[in-house]
Design a protein around this motif. Sequence first.
Motif, PDB file in Angstrom:
ATOM      1  N   THR A   1     -22.169 -15.863   4.767  1.00 21.55           N
ATOM      2  CA  THR A   1     -21.936 -15.269   5.871  1.00 21.55           C
ATOM      3  C   THR A   1     -20.475 -14.456   6.073  1.00 21.55           C
ATOM      4  N   ASP A   2     -19.483 -15.604   6.068  1.00 24.19           N
ATOM      5  CA  ASP A   2     -18.044 -15.084   5.945  1.00 24.19           C
ATOM      6  C   ASP A   2     -17.868 -13.966   4.980  1.00 24.19           C
ATOM      7  N   TYR A   3     -18.251 -14.003   3.776  1.00 23.12           N
ATOM      8  CA  TYR A   3     -18.081 -13.203   2.870  1.00 23.12           C
ATOM      9  C   TYR A   3     -18.554 -11.793   3.360  1.00 23.12           C
ATOM     10  N   VAL A   4     -19.745 -11.780   3.874  1.00 18.25           N
ATOM     11  CA  VAL A   4     -20.415 -10.474   4.217  1.00 18.25           C
ATOM     12  C   VAL A   4     -19.648  -9.736   5.448  1.00 18.25           C
ATOM     13  N   LYS A   5     -19.157 -10.667   6.383  1.00 15.92           N
ATOM     14  CA  LYS A   5     -18.334 -10.133   7.392  1.00 15.92           C
ATOM     15  C   LYS A   5     -17.014  -9.569   6.829  1.00 15.92           C
ATOM     16  N   GLN A   6     -16.582  -9.913   5.766  1.00 17.26           N
ATOM     17  CA  GLN A   6     -15.248  -9.552   5.444  1.00 17.26           C
ATOM     18  C   GLN A   6     -15.425  -8.469   4.668  1.00 17.26           C
ATOM     19  N   HIS A   7     -16.685  -8.212   4.010  1.00 22.40           N
ATOM     20  CA  HIS A   7     -16.684  -7.087   2.837  1.00 22.40           C
ATOM     21  C   HIS A   7     -17.611  -6.182   3.110  1.00 22.40           C
ATOM     22  N   GLN A   8     -18.480  -6.324   4.276  1.00 19.96           N
ATOM     23  CA  GLN A   8     -19.254  -5.154   4.844  1.00 19.96           C
ATOM     24  C   GLN A   8     -18.829  -3.871   5.132  1.00 19.96           C
ATOM     25  N   ARG A   9     -19.508  -2.791   4.649  1.00 21.89           N
ATOM     26  CA  ARG A   9     -19.100  -1.504   4.614  1.00 21.89           C
ATOM     27  C   ARG A   9     -20.044  -0.740   5.565  1.00 21.89           C
ATOM     28  N   LYS A  10     -19.575   0.142   6.356  1.00 22.08           N
ATOM     29  CA  LYS A  10     -20.398   0.863   7.142  1.00 22.08           C
ATOM     30  C   LYS A  10     -21.208   1.844   6.180  1.00 22.08           C
ATOM     31  N   GLY A  11     -22.681   1.588   6.829  1.00 23.08           N
ATOM     32  CA  GLY A  11     -23.623   2.461   6.187  1.00 23.08           C
ATOM     33  C   GLY A  11     -24.098   1.761   4.641  1.00 23.08           C
ATOM     34  N   ASN A  12     -23.491   0.449   4.235  1.00 23.53           N
ATOM     35  CA  ASN A  12     -24.072  -0.055   3.185  1.00 23.53           C
ATOM     36  C   ASN A  12     -24.759  -1.381   3.521  1.00 23.53           C
ATOM     37  N   ARG A  13     -25.911  -1.398   3.571  1.00 25.50           N
ATOM     38  CA  ARG A  13     -27.001  -2.385   4.044  1.00 25.50           C
ATOM     39  C   ARG A  13     -27.185  -3.606   2.895  1.00 25.50           C
ATOM     40  N   HIS A  14     -27.007  -3.550   1.750  1.00 23.47           N
ATOM     41  CA  HIS A  14     -27.232  -4.044   0.501  1.00 23.47           C
ATOM     42  C   HIS A  14     -26.677  -5.468   0.748  1.00 23.47           C
ATOM     43  N   LEU A  15     -25.470  -5.886   1.295  1.00 20.33           N
ATOM     44  CA  LEU A  15     -24.712  -6.934   1.147  1.00 20.33           C
ATOM     45  C   LEU A  15     -25.310  -7.906   2.368  1.00 20.33           C
TER      46      LEU A  15
END
Length: 367
Positions: A87-101
């Motif tokens: 969950t923390d990894y997703v929060k830190q690396h999530q990019r707008k418009g990219n839902r795959h992560l």
Amino acid sequence: MNFLKRKNKKGNKIIFYYDYGRKKGQRPTTGIFIYTKPKNQTEKNHNKQSLSLIELKKSQLTIEKQAVGTAFIPQHKFKANFLDYYTDYVKQHQRKGNRHLQNSLTQFKAFMGKDFVAPIEISENLCKRFRRYLLDKYTGETPSDYYSRFKWVLAAATVDGYYLQNPTEKVSAKSNPSTKLKEFLEVEEYLDLIKTPCLNAEVQEAFIFCCYTGLRWVDVFTLSWEQLNRSVLTTRIIQAKTGLPVTLTLHPIAKLILEKRKRLLDNRDNKKALVFRLPSADGANKILLQWIKATAINKHITWSCARLSFSILLQDKLVDDATVAYLLGHATTEQVRKTYKRHRPKDQTTTISNLPSPELLPYFLNI
């Protein structure tokens, strides 16, 4: 690791900051402060506890620095629940418009079926089973996209010391090509469809609009007048599926549909009004099916076929992949080359006739 301390504007507090360097963003606040002149025992106790906390943070950062390059994970950095790390990894690396992560995390949680997953449970065998779970559930590039993001997380966890060897290192991502080829409309079928009446005029016009713009169902379903600028030939809207903008270059037929919809609107001054008032996706596809049956088109056409047809007919006219991708709202040509392409010839007889002509047959027979 150094800590900085500065007084606030009022001068009644001293705030502590991390000191990672002198560049922008390298001196974030710790969230800890002390009173410059404590007025009572409560503020004195606050100062004492805050200073102790600063010393603890200094100690933790020292241990982190010393642990670099070893398999040791400082206790304050270790997450007993791998889902928390994910969950923390997703929060830190999530990019707008990219839902795959984010979706990879959602699917991993569904696969595990529980709220607590110890890091030691993530083995090579479990990774293989998760990959199979995705392949059984999805087709196309989706299983590969989700599993690739899962591999990112495991690679980061390995670097952070959770694993001596990455559990996914020997388990590569795989796509799942669909065995069923999606139908699309040829030029003559476009014309047949336009000329054939439909029970629901808005469904008819919305589908034709998608055929001439490449829009998805989700985008035309939510399309409002506020998103459109009819004074120019092109307009930009934000795709609901990706969150990314797409530029619509309006064909004359698409413009005529918009002009008709504008005339029929009761609330013409309401810019937030929807362009098409459509039923549910299931309802619209049922109407579309009835409409197709009334034509000479002998194909299974769904709403998504409009976007595919848009791409294929442009490519038939030798429009380059980069331009088609741009019109579809894709950042690269990958999807155009893999998905939005012609997968069967329009007319095999016409294609074969390009070979040497039948008049050469007598020469062959006389041999």
